[in-house]
Design an enzyme around this catalytic site. Structure first.
Site, PDB file in Angstrom:
ATOM      1  N   ASP A 194     -14.691  20.349   2.423  1.00  0.00           N
ATOM      2  CA  ASP A 194     -15.165  19.886   3.726  1.00  0.00           C
ATOM      3  C   ASP A 194     -15.325  18.389   3.543  1.00  0.00           C
ATOM      4  OD1 ASP A 194     -16.964  18.940   5.773  1.00  0.00           O
ATOM      5  OD2 ASP A 194     -17.247  21.041   6.281  1.00  0.00           O
ATOM      6  N   HIS A 195     -14.377  17.623   4.082  1.00  0.00           N
ATOM      7  CA  HIS A 195     -14.348  16.213   3.674  1.00  0.00           C
ATOM      8  C   HIS A 195     -15.597  15.439   4.120  1.00  0.00           C
ATOM      9  CE1 HIS A 195     -12.667  15.438   7.696  1.00  0.00           C
ATOM     10  NE2 HIS A 195     -12.984  14.175   7.521  1.00  0.00           N
ATOM     11  N   LYS A 199     -18.247  12.149   2.148  1.00  0.00           N
ATOM     12  CA  LYS A 199     -18.564  10.813   2.685  1.00  0.00           C
ATOM     13  C   LYS A 199     -19.838  10.314   2.015  1.00  0.00           C
ATOM     14  CE  LYS A 199     -16.410  11.668   7.192  1.00  0.00           C
ATOM     15  NZ  LYS A 199     -15.283  10.757   7.335  1.00  0.00           N
ATOM     16  N   HIS A 258     -17.988  20.635   9.510  1.00  0.00           N
ATOM     17  CA  HIS A 258     -18.549  19.307   9.226  1.00  0.00           C
ATOM     18  C   HIS A 258     -19.981  19.126   9.757  1.00  0.00           C
ATOM     19  CE1 HIS A 258     -14.466  18.699   8.222  1.00  0.00           C
ATOM     20  NE2 HIS A 258     -14.036  18.285   9.390  1.00  0.00           N
ATOM     21  N   LYS A 364     -15.221   5.718  18.140  1.00  0.00           N
ATOM     22  CA  LYS A 364     -15.336   6.642  17.012  1.00  0.00           C
ATOM     23  C   LYS A 364     -16.626   6.333  16.263  1.00  0.00           C
ATOM     24  CE  LYS A 364     -12.911   8.261  12.871  1.00  0.00           C
ATOM     25  NZ  LYS A 364     -13.121   9.700  12.985  1.00  0.00           N
TER      26      LYS A 364
HETATM   27  C1  BG6 Z   1     -10.958  17.054  10.954  1.00  0.00           C
HETATM   28  C2  BG6 Z   1     -10.756  17.598  12.340  1.00  0.00           C
HETATM   29  O1  BG6 Z   1     -11.442  18.047  10.098  1.00  0.00           O
HETATM   30  O2  BG6 Z   1     -11.880  15.981  11.009  1.00  0.00           O
HETATM   31  C3  BG6 Z   1     -10.291  16.515  13.298  1.00  0.00           C
HETATM   32  O3  BG6 Z   1      -9.792  18.636  12.294  1.00  0.00           O
HETATM   33  C4  BG6 Z   1     -11.231  15.346  13.255  1.00  0.00           C
HETATM   34  O4  BG6 Z   1     -10.178  17.006  14.625  1.00  0.00           O
HETATM   35  C5  BG6 Z   1     -11.458  14.901  11.814  1.00  0.00           C
HETATM   36  O5  BG6 Z   1     -10.672  14.289  14.011  1.00  0.00           O
HETATM   37  C6  BG6 Z   1     -12.537  13.836  11.761  1.00  0.00           C
HETATM   38  O6  BG6 Z   1     -12.618  13.324  10.477  1.00  0.00           O
HETATM   39  P1  BG6 Z   1     -13.150  11.837  10.238  1.00  0.00           P
HETATM   40  O7  BG6 Z   1     -13.336  11.727   8.772  1.00  0.00           O
HETATM   41  O8  BG6 Z   1     -12.107  10.926  10.791  1.00  0.00           O
HETATM   42  O9  BG6 Z   1     -14.432  11.745  11.022  1.00  0.00           O
END
Ligand code: BG6
Length: 509
Positions: A194-195, A199, A258, A364
């Protein structure tokens, strides 16, 4: 300059040399995230020597072609720029293996090739399998890894698997996926990525809470009024993403994983230690304490879903959600969701966690804000009260940092107050740009540290919470309505009403 506050690392297992086999090697994730992450780790000098990367995919391609495709993208996206000499050395450890995912012989050939590489070039027999393909191939890949014996650890080595989201689309499919994966790899060798957990600012939540004495005593329902978690994105369905997204929606795509992960870090009790299971045991308790919404009425009261209509984002006219490429014209999928979640635990009784996520919002930004209760209004009670509570904002991205808002007297003879801000910014305090989440997570998987990866029970408990909402939306006879908002706005009025009903309002980002 020496920083007197910087201690030696508390814990850090070192990444071990291994061969990383990426399934779905011609896809976007490999090109834009994984290879640049490996490259940047190499640029930092942290790549274990003897690391090899083997891309596995269906399209015919030579090693050289694969390397040059990767190079073209790395030039554009690498965090630390692209250095030709470094790329030359780094890319020599990258190989391409062509096979269908369903073709057992392709896996047998891969096993032979890996052994041969080990023989010719030396190195450790450790294997890290990375599932970066479309999820419909996961079953086949797992089956063939088992049948070919590739998943078996070699003497003196280890064998692990990294699984990318989506971890299913609901509880039954997640359980199925977990069963399939765990019949090939033990849970302790399974790394669900789960990236968001990679962070820096997400990792800092535990340090903020448990390494400082001043916040934790206030971190409960006595002092905290409510918590907001916002993830705003200005992007829509670029790059053909509509096809995937329209089957998923904001709740499944971002909240199930997330954003609930962020919630669990904010809400969890102190773990007994910093081991992977120490931390994950506490997080799973939070997921288990999430109050499920049992009826469509409860869902209608506590959740808002919405689609964007045409509007303007970053000065450009954009189409509405249903007009996006590969999105159904009558789609009932939500690119925006706002949820009022309750955590039924001793600590959080009565404290709402408001979560909102939306595509095509004005910018964003992801942040968590902790809204403290107001000071007793006996002394300054004649002054306007809106905006008077203390708020701690944890900026996940961009401009990573933490801000604390408090009231201050305006200079002058009369008592007038204004909110002021104490602000910590990573960039000012620590200089360097933080590593990308994938860099940290790949290093951890190579080091055998699963702390920042989701455990099976976390994923399944999170789905239980999400499934109640999805069920009301898609399976009830009287589904809660779909609201609308113009692209480029901060979401539908209904999301504001969700908080207004409780006498609260969303923080303006
Ligand atoms: C992904 C989603 O897991 O995370 C995307 O599938 C989303 O829809 C993205 O845009 C957001 O990641 P970050 O790191 O750019 O906030």
């Amino acid at each position: 300059m020496d920083n007197p506050f910087r201690d030696e690392p508390l814990t850090r297992s070192l990444p071990q040399p291994c061969t990383v086999i990426i399934f779905g090697a011609t896809g976007d994730l490999t090109h834009r995230k994984l290879i640049p992450a490996f490259y940047n780790v190499a640029a930092d000098g942290d790549l274990p020597s003897g690391l090899r990367i083997v891309g596995f995919a269906r399209r015919p391609k030579s090693d050289e072609e694969f390397r040059s495709d990767l190079e073209a993208i790395n030039r554009k996206v690498s965090r630390q720029g692209h250095n030709d000499a470094l790329w030359e050395t780094f890319s020599q450890s990258i190989y391409y293996h062509q096979s269908e995912f369903q073709d057992l012989e392709g896996y047998q050939a891969l096993a032979e090739r890996l052994d041969k590489l080990d023989e010719e070039r030396g190195g450790h027999p450790n294997r890290l399998f990375y599932l970066a393909s479309a999820p419909e191939f996961f079953d086949d890949i797992m089956l063939h890894l088992k049948e070919s014996g590739l998943c078996d650890a070699k003497p003196g080595g280890w064998s692990r698997v990294v699984v990318e989201k989506p971890f299913g689309v609901d509880l039954p499919t997640a359980q199925h996926l977990n069963n399939v994966v765990n019949s090939t790899f033990a849970e302790k060798e399974t790394y669900r990525i789960d990236h968001y957990l990679g962070k820096e600012t997400a990792q800092n939540i535990m340090v903020l809470r448990f390494a400082n004495a001043i916040f934790e005593p206030l971190w409960n329902s006595r002092y905290i009024d409510h918590i907001q978690i916002t993830c705003a994105e200005n992007l829509g369905m670029e790059g053909g993403r509509g096809g995937y997204y329209d089957k998923s929606g904001a709740l499944r795509d971002m909240v199930q994983n997330h954003l609930l992960q962020l919630l669990s870090l904010v809400a969890m009790e102190p773990p007994v230690d910093l081991s992977a299971d120490g931390v994950r045991d506490e997080k799973v308790k939070v997921f288990k304490s999430l109050r499920h919404m049992e009826t469509p009425e409860e869902v209608a009261q506590n959740v808002v879903r919405a689609q964007y209509t045409p509007g303007v984002v970053d000065g450009e006219k954009v189409v509405g959600y249903r007009q996006e490429d590969r999105v159904n014209l009558e789609s009932q999928t939500e690119p925006f969701v706002a949820v009022k979640a309750m955590v039924d635990s001793w600590r959080w009784q009565g404290v709402p966690f408001y979560i909102r996520m939306g595509k095509r919002l004005p910018k964003k930004a992801t942040e968590i804000s902790i809204h403290f209760r107001r000071a007793p209004e006996v002394l300054f009670n004649t002054l306007p009260s809106r905006g008077r509570s203390n708020v701690m904002v944890i900026r996940i991205q961009p401009n990573e940092g933490i801000a604390l808002r408090m009231m201050s007297k305006l200079p002058g003879p009369s008592i007038r107050m204004e909110g002021v801000k104490m602000d910590f910014q990573y960039s000012t305090s620590f200089g360097n740009k933080s590593p990308e989440a994938y860099e940290r997570l790949l290093l951890d998987a190579m080091a055998g540290d699963a702390t920042l990866f989701a455990r099976r029970d976390e994923v399944e408990e999170a789905w239980k919470f999400i499934d109640c909402i999805e069920h009301a939306w898609h399976k009830s006879s009287d589904p809660p309505p779909m609201a609308e908002y113009p692209a480029g706005s901060w979401g539908p009025k209904e999301a504001d009403d969700l908080l207004a009903r409780d006498g609260r309002y969303w923080r303006r980002l």
